[in-house]
Design a protein around this motif. Structure first.
Motif, PDB file in Angstrom:
ATOM      1  N   ALA A   3       0.836  -1.198   0.000  1.00 40.92           N
ATOM      2  CA  ALA A   3       0.000   0.000   0.000  1.00 40.92           C
ATOM      3  C   ALA A   3       0.873   1.251   0.000  1.00 40.92           C
ATOM      4  N   THR A   4       0.328   2.320  -0.580  1.00 47.16           N
ATOM      5  CA  THR A   4       1.051   3.584  -0.611  1.00 47.16           C
ATOM      6  C   THR A   4       1.467   4.020   0.779  1.00 47.16           C
ATOM      7  N   SER A   5       0.577   3.855   1.752  1.00 44.35           N
ATOM      8  CA  SER A   5       0.849   4.291   3.123  1.00 44.35           C
ATOM      9  C   SER A   5       2.012   3.547   3.752  1.00 44.35           C
ATOM     10  N   ARG A  37       1.802  16.346  -5.483  1.00 39.34           N
ATOM     11  CA  ARG A  37       0.746  16.203  -6.489  1.00 39.34           C
ATOM     12  C   ARG A  37       0.268  17.594  -6.854  1.00 39.34           C
ATOM     13  N   GLY A  57       4.954   1.295  -7.477  1.00 37.42           N
ATOM     14  CA  GLY A  57       3.552   0.989  -7.239  1.00 37.42           C
ATOM     15  C   GLY A  57       2.861   2.071  -6.436  1.00 37.42           C
ATOM     16  N   ALA A  58       3.565   2.602  -5.425  1.00 32.43           N
ATOM     17  CA  ALA A  58       2.981   3.657  -4.601  1.00 32.43           C
ATOM     18  C   ALA A  58       2.748   4.922  -5.415  1.00 32.43           C
ATOM     19  N   ALA A  60       2.179   5.066  -8.590  1.00 35.05           N
ATOM     20  CA  ALA A  60       1.083   4.802  -9.529  1.00 35.05           C
ATOM     21  C   ALA A  60      -0.268   5.052  -8.878  1.00 35.05           C
ATOM     22  N   GLU A  61      -0.371   4.841  -7.576  1.00 33.05           N
ATOM     23  CA  GLU A  61      -1.630   5.087  -6.872  1.00 33.05           C
ATOM     24  C   GLU A  61      -1.920   6.579  -6.723  1.00 33.05           C
ATOM     25  N   LEU A  62      -0.886   7.405  -6.819  1.00 28.39           N
ATOM     26  CA  LEU A  62      -1.064   8.842  -6.614  1.00 28.39           C
ATOM     27  C   LEU A  62      -1.360   9.602  -7.897  1.00 28.39           C
TER      28      LEU A  62
END
Length: 232
Positions: A3-5, A37, A57-58, A60-62
């Motif tokens: 997860a991003t967190s 962002r 991956g993190a 990409a979620e943002l």
């Protein structure tokens, strides 16, 4: 998938940090990457870290990585080629002198003391001048009132390893925002450096992010003024 967190520290609206280890003259000082962002939805990466699978991956979620910028020709450029390969639509910008140092990279532009219109709604910037061999680009993230620095200040606190804390105490740098002694000794144009500090202090920031050390969550303007009191 991580997860991003678990990978990025979310500090404020549109603002994250990522930490990776870094040893310098035998001391673990760590290094901080900053992710912003933008209002456009794209991401600006300041001082890019090694692009691991978890970090990619993190991100990409943002959102989409649009801009990748170093702090200087010495700080935050080592992995820019990884971002060029992973994000072919992203623009790589060079700090002063980096285009001559990294001739293996085709940069899309040069950074200076004026923000690019594509991120000026969110970020202001200036160049720290007056050093013998280093011109560093500093950013101010307006929405979160956060100053983003590279090497001109460290913030060594109790989170650092014991040996790093010990050396920081000897250098008078522990527990506060401080200018490294080697940087102080290599200022060759005090007027230019003093003017750079004035520009930074004109911003209404509270939080400070440094390239090495802990986040200073509040009282940032006073801390920067104190750190450069010897110069001002």
């Amino acid at each position: 998938m991580t997860a991003t967190s678990d990978v990025l520290d979310h500090l404020d609206t549109g603002l994250w940090t990522y930490r990776e280890p870094l040893r310098f003259f035998g001391l673990e000082i760590g290094r901080v990457m900053v992710v912003v962002r933008l209002s456009s939805g794209g991401l600006l990466i300041y001082s890019p870290a090694e692009l691991t699978a978890d970090l990619r991956g993190a991100l990409a979620e943002l959102g989409d990585v649009r801009f990748v910028v170093p702090a200087s020709k010495l700080h935050g450029h080592l992995y820019m080629e990884q971002y060029r390969e992973a994000y072919p639509r992203a623009e790589l910008l060079a700090a002063p002198g980096l285009d001559r140092r990294r001739t293996d990279l085709d940069f899309d532009g040069l950074l200076g003391g004026t923000p690019d219109p594509r991120w000026s709604a969110d970020l202001d910037q200036t160049a720290f001048l007056g050093h013998r061999w280093l011109t560093e680009i500093e950013f101010y993230h307006r929405p979160s009132r956060t100053l983003i620095l590279g090497d001109i200040c460290y913030h060594v606190t109790g989170d650092a390893p014991l040996s790093t804390r010990a050396v920081a105490r000897l250098a008078g740098m522990y527990g506060r925002l401080a200018v490294p002694p080697d940087l102080r000794r290599t200022i060759v144009n005090e007027d230019a450096a003093r003017n750079s500090v004035r520009k930074i202090l004109a911003w209404e920031f509270d939080r400070v992010l440094v390239g090495h050390g802990s986040v200073l969550e509040s009282g940032g303007r006073a801390a920067v003024a104190d750190a450069f009191d010897w110069l001002r």
